[in-house]
Design a protein around this motif. Sequence first.
Motif, PDB file in Angstrom:
ATOM      1  N   GLN A 133       4.162   2.266   7.301  1.00  0.00           N
ATOM      2  CA  GLN A 133       4.266   0.942   8.018  1.00  0.00           C
ATOM      3  C   GLN A 133       4.768   0.079   6.890  1.00  0.00           C
ATOM      4  OE1 GLN A 133       0.333  -0.387   9.484  1.00  0.00           O
ATOM      5  NE2 GLN A 133       1.178  -2.310   9.954  1.00  0.00           N
ATOM      6  N   CYS A 134       5.637  -0.652   7.641  1.00  0.00           N
ATOM      7  CA  CYS A 134       6.199  -1.747   6.767  1.00  0.00           C
ATOM      8  C   CYS A 134       5.477  -3.090   6.854  1.00  0.00           C
ATOM      9  CB  CYS A 134       7.688  -2.268   7.342  1.00  0.00           C
ATOM     10  SG  CYS A 134       8.577  -3.164   6.341  1.00  0.00           S
ATOM     11  N   LEU A 135       4.966  -3.253   5.723  1.00  0.00           N
ATOM     12  CA  LEU A 135       3.783  -4.567   5.620  1.00  0.00           C
ATOM     13  C   LEU A 135       4.623  -5.846   5.404  1.00  0.00           C
ATOM     14  CD1 LEU A 135       1.135  -2.704   3.370  1.00  0.00           C
ATOM     15  CD2 LEU A 135       1.393  -2.947   5.842  1.00  0.00           C
ATOM     16  N   HIS A 136       5.604  -5.622   4.676  1.00  0.00           N
ATOM     17  CA  HIS A 136       6.401  -6.986   4.397  1.00  0.00           C
ATOM     18  C   HIS A 136       7.777  -6.651   4.209  1.00  0.00           C
ATOM     19  CE1 HIS A 136       7.076 -10.973   2.753  1.00  0.00           C
ATOM     20  NE2 HIS A 136       7.812 -10.278   1.565  1.00  0.00           N
ATOM     21  N   TYR A 137       8.807  -7.377   4.470  1.00  0.00           N
ATOM     22  CA  TYR A 137      10.155  -7.328   4.382  1.00  0.00           C
ATOM     23  C   TYR A 137      10.715  -8.800   3.704  1.00  0.00           C
ATOM     24  CZ  TYR A 137      15.191  -6.999   5.616  1.00  0.00           C
ATOM     25  OH  TYR A 137      16.577  -6.860   5.576  1.00  0.00           O
TER      26      TYR A 137
END
Length: 827
Positions: free
Chosen positions: A186-190
Amino acid sequence: MSSSAGKEKLITDEEEVLQAVILADSFNKRFKPLTTHKPRCLLPICNTPLLDWTFESLALAGVQEIFVICRSHAELVKAAIKNSKWSKPGTGLKIVPIVTAKETFTPGDAMRDIYTHGIITSDFVLVTGDLVSNIRIGEVVRQHKERRKTDKDAMMTMVVKQSGVNHRTRSKGDSAVFVLDPETSQCLHYEAVTGYPPKKYARIPREILNEHPEVDIRNDLIDCSIDICSVEVPSLFQDNFDYGDIRRDFVHGVLTSDLLMKNIYCYIAKEGYAARVKDTRSFDSISKDILSRWTFPLVPDDNHPGGHSYEHLRGNKYIAKDNSVMLSRTCKIGNNTLIGSKSQIADNAQVTASVLGQRCTVGAGSIVRNSYLFDGVVIGPNCVVEHSIIGSGVQIKERTRVERGCLIADGVVVGPHARLAPFSRLSKRRSDGDEDDEDDDDDPEQADEEDEEGNESDDGDDEDEDEDEVDSELEEVEANQDAEALAKLGSDTNAIIWPPPTVNEDEEVDELEHPDNQRLMRIGDDASDLVLSDAGSVTSSESESESDSDSDGERFQGSNPSSSTTSLLLSTPSNLVAQADSAATSEFQQEVKQSLDRAFAEGHSVDNAAVELKTLRMASNVSLRLVRDAVIAGIVSRIKIVEDGAISQRKEIASMIARWGGLIDKIGGVDPVETVELLQEHCASSDRLPLFGQILAALYQDDIVDEDDIRAWHAKPESQGEGVKLTSLQENYKKCWVTGAHMIKQFDEQDSDEESEEESEADADDDDDDDGDGESGTGNPAVKPLEKELNPSKDASSSEEDSSEETSNEGDEYSTGEDGSEQDDLP
């Protein structure tokens, strides 16, 4: 929702159709003026429009229905779709062009238009019209759908690939930091990262670190611009009109929103190739990747999206198969080159690492390097074209030089005796007769068909709007021409010069599109004058001398324990020169490895292998040391470590050096001291360290290095590891140096023995004149002193005795293993 969309809804209940959306517009001007009269997605890469490569990629992935969203030059896009092989019956692919409103200026506007049309009925693949990929997207779609069964808030899966910092297709001006959950991806921050001005810190919300005990912070991922989206993604764009860019606005906005509560995931592709032609630098990189066959099975000689047929020759040379290409006997075609049908290369012309379209001509004595010529380009005699993109129908007349980074639009005439400055951008001057039909120069019949379609289309007003915009832009460029600069383009020119991009201080400019940052994305620009560290940055030695508190204060720049974000230091090179050089080095080393692999596998002669390496060196413009380094690395890495003892190991080394050692000196120059330096470097940093002395002795035995060379290397401070930072590596350097000392000692002892023998022979001659020629019964000056160490034909028992004697005399530094094999570095 339209009736056709309703029918598709019924179909999905029985057999779900995999849909894809292609955003055909680029929404930037990085290819101007090549894209003045056509969209970027119709520019040819390896002689096929980018849009066809995208269709091929999606078809390979199992997509069945494609919606092409276009605004600029919509009629040209529609005509290209109509003429594409994928629009023919029986292909199993349905392609529907959707013309958006003229107010569509960003990808976000296009997504809102998709929502308005109501064309999406299920999860869909979202890509751009400049994608080249062979990734099996079906597996990503399957994972996305499985995930949605357990996480109903999962709305998007982004496809990314791991890469090194110097990967050829990794953009230096546009990258990102991904913070991922290591278990679920899961991408938590970009956070987007621009190259200039340099971004040294990424700010990560503290709650992410509080809620997730373990996270992966990745700055080594290439964004493939392939997204698997749920059906509600377009509606989120509709609800948030400030979402313009899909990554920097939409993804960042969703992940930082406390209201949406939606999840985005990443799929890290371990196999396959995917890259987007976002700028002229990536155009160059992806073209070379296609020619180097990284995109297999989408390669020029098989599954070519344009339907062309090419013959694949050694060195990744591709020649059209229809026997229409005319090559002079004295012309030179370098590696990684593609030549389209009906092209002609004249006497003594050179074409290297370039792509020539159909019906191209390269005149006598001309040189084309690292350049891309579209259909119908004519290069006159004695011209030079380097690292540039040349549009269709361009004429470059005799003795003209096109420097690196130039973009020349369709129909331009330059020369004769012209010299284009680096990064010049030229387009054809308008005239009263061709303002309305400038698109029709290359193929009048096709243009007539497009005009008929345009007359029948309901979108004619939008096309007129495009032409108005183009005319307005060209009119402004023409009004600001420098007569002195135009005069340098030759007496026959019809070109106008586009001004370099500038920034109005009062105008707010997107960091990504800033001219300085764009330099990191243009072909042929090493941006050596752009320093990627700010004036206040300190050197490593200075930072080490500072106190810990000062270092922490500098590192986190005002973030404190009460702040809601944590600053992460991003490692960046001190300046772009090192980065560009490193990228070129990495590319060259990969190509040399492939060349050597072929030579070893196919048993090439040393001479043929040397010719191919020389060609690679000229194409890549690298130092001779780098070539020698690659050759020595290739030879050393292929020497097998034998477990049967010293004699078998010596046989293996002697065999390899006898077969390939001569290649070291046939690549363009002889430097035996450098050869020993590079051998030490590779052995000290690999598991071949115990073989250093034996390999060096084999090189000596084969006359690749001699005694004076070994002594010269041994006398250098660098041979003892001076300047090597890692302690363990420095120790390995010293071990090699000690081995060299033992070898030099053997040389000295041999010299002493020979002197004693000569004195004895002289005395014998004086005492006994009846001995005739006075031959000595011992020793032979024609045999090198270390032959005994390498000659496997000697009696085994005596060799073993010699080996054990050496081992016992060396002291504690070197010893013999329990199995009897040597553990020392000595020959």
